[in-house]
Design an enzyme around this catalytic site. Structure first.
Site, mmCIF file in Angstrom:
data_model
loop_
_atom_site.group_PDB
_atom_site.id
_atom_site.type_symbol
_atom_site.label_atom_id
_atom_site.label_comp_id
_atom_site.label_asym_id
_atom_site.label_seq_id
_atom_site.Cartn_x
_atom_site.Cartn_y
_atom_site.Cartn_z
ATOM 1 C CD GLU A 41 13.838 43.086 36.847
ATOM 2 O OE1 GLU A 41 12.873 42.335 36.655
ATOM 3 O OE2 GLU A 41 13.840 44.288 36.560
ATOM 4 C CE1 TYR A 42 11.756 43.256 41.872
ATOM 5 C CE2 TYR A 42 11.987 43.786 44.192
ATOM 6 C CZ TYR A 42 11.367 43.973 42.983
ATOM 7 O OH TYR A 42 10.355 44.897 42.875
ATOM 8 C CG ASP B 90 5.255 41.722 46.659
ATOM 9 O OD1 ASP B 90 6.366 42.043 46.193
ATOM 10 O OD2 ASP B 90 4.202 41.769 45.992
HETATM 11 N N1 SAM Z 1 10.486 37.124 41.325
HETATM 12 C C1 SAM Z 1 10.948 38.390 40.758
HETATM 13 C C2 SAM Z 1 12.378 38.648 41.138
HETATM 14 O O1 SAM Z 1 12.892 37.975 42.045
HETATM 15 O O2 SAM Z 1 13.008 39.520 40.512
HETATM 16 C C3 SAM Z 1 10.010 39.535 41.168
HETATM 17 C C4 SAM Z 1 9.973 39.865 42.628
HETATM 18 S S1 SAM Z 1 8.754 41.137 43.030
HETATM 19 C C5 SAM Z 1 9.296 41.758 44.537
HETATM 20 C C6 SAM Z 1 7.346 40.178 43.525
HETATM 21 C C7 SAM Z 1 6.377 39.893 42.372
HETATM 22 O O3 SAM Z 1 5.385 38.992 42.841
HETATM 23 C C8 SAM Z 1 5.654 41.121 41.859
HETATM 24 O O4 SAM Z 1 5.753 41.181 40.453
HETATM 25 C C9 SAM Z 1 4.205 40.917 42.315
HETATM 26 O O5 SAM Z 1 3.273 41.496 41.451
HETATM 27 C C10 SAM Z 1 4.114 39.402 42.344
HETATM 28 N N2 SAM Z 1 3.092 38.897 43.290
HETATM 29 C C11 SAM Z 1 2.935 39.276 44.589
HETATM 30 N N3 SAM Z 1 1.912 38.623 45.154
HETATM 31 C C12 SAM Z 1 1.406 37.799 44.202
HETATM 32 C C13 SAM Z 1 0.341 36.874 44.176
HETATM 33 N N4 SAM Z 1 -0.452 36.685 45.256
HETATM 34 N N5 SAM Z 1 0.083 36.191 43.036
HETATM 35 C C14 SAM Z 1 0.857 36.403 41.937
HETATM 36 N N6 SAM Z 1 1.890 37.271 41.896
HETATM 37 C C15 SAM Z 1 2.167 37.957 43.006
#
Ligand code: SAM
Length: 214
Positions: free
Chosen positions: A193-194, A117
């Protein structure tokens, strides 16, 4: 990635044998949890788990731990495991801020951050997973010879991540601003996925591999 709160996701997670629940008693116990002494690779912010599930299938000689903050998202990764169970993959639902309470010093061989994020506001910079504050935490749990790999299509976040390295005492082994155009770097690349979504839109994918100076 915020899926709508899915009714019952907390209960499914609480009852799932794929999820490690006693986070506080994990440090130093990962060999015991997996029942072997294979290297441990973790993905922080795994989302629905496509990347880490594929990696675990392709590399049975590595143990993988997928970390995700939200129950509704983790539920999707659990569903994938129900369709194809893998002995070398476990999940934890937690905020990565607590990561040093889950892994002992040097217990992790590799860390993956994928499409983290961006937290675009300056005042939220320390929440970004490649920030210096997080790099300090990763340093505590990563083996001396371990490495961290980060991919994102978000150029601002990537530039920020590269700038954070020196301040936190890390060095780049490799940096690319267009991963998918590099045949060598693409060898063995597993798309998240992203990554599938944003590369299909024509966005170049940035990636670095970093290590900590000893
Ligand atoms: N890694 C996957 C991809 O590339 O398809 C998902 C990307 S998505 C934009 C970011 C994920 O990180 C989300 O599911 C969010 O809930 C998780 N996330 C964000 N901050 C986090 C944190 N501090 N601890 C654990 N998970 C976190």
């Amino acid at each position: 990635m915020r899926l709508r709160n899915i009714t019952g996701s907390r209960e499914v997670i609480a009852g799932s044998s794929y999820v490690v629940h006693e986070e506080q008693s994990c440090p130093g116990k990962w060999r015991e949890i997996f029942g072997n002494d294979q290297p441990v690779h973790i993905e922080i912010g795994m989302g629905k788990g496509k990347f880490i599930h594929t990696m675990a299938r392709l590399h049975p000689e590595i143990n993988y731990v997928g970390i995700e903050k939200y129950s509704s998202v983790l539920l999707r990764a659990i569903q994938k495991m129900e369709e194809e169970e893998l002995p070398n993959l476990k999940f934890i639902r937690m905020d990565a801020e607590e990561i040093t309470q889950v892994f002992a010093p040097g217990e992790v061989d590799r860390i993956y951050l994928n499409f983290s994020d961006p937290w675009p506001k300056d005042r939220h910079a320390k929440r970004r997973l490649p920030s210096r504050q997080f790099l300090d935490r990763y340093h505590l749990i990563l083996k001396a010879e371990g490495q961290l790999e980060f991919k994102t299509d978000n150029r601002e976040l990537f530039d920020f991540a590269v700038e954070e390295l020196a301040a936190a005492g890390w060095k780049a082994r490799m940096i690319t601003y267009d991963l998918h155009s590099d045949e060598v770097l693409m060898e063995g690349n597993v798309m998240t996925e992203y990554e599938e979504k944003f590369s299909a839109m024509g966005n170049p994918i940035n990636k670095y591999i970093i290590y900590r100076e000893q």
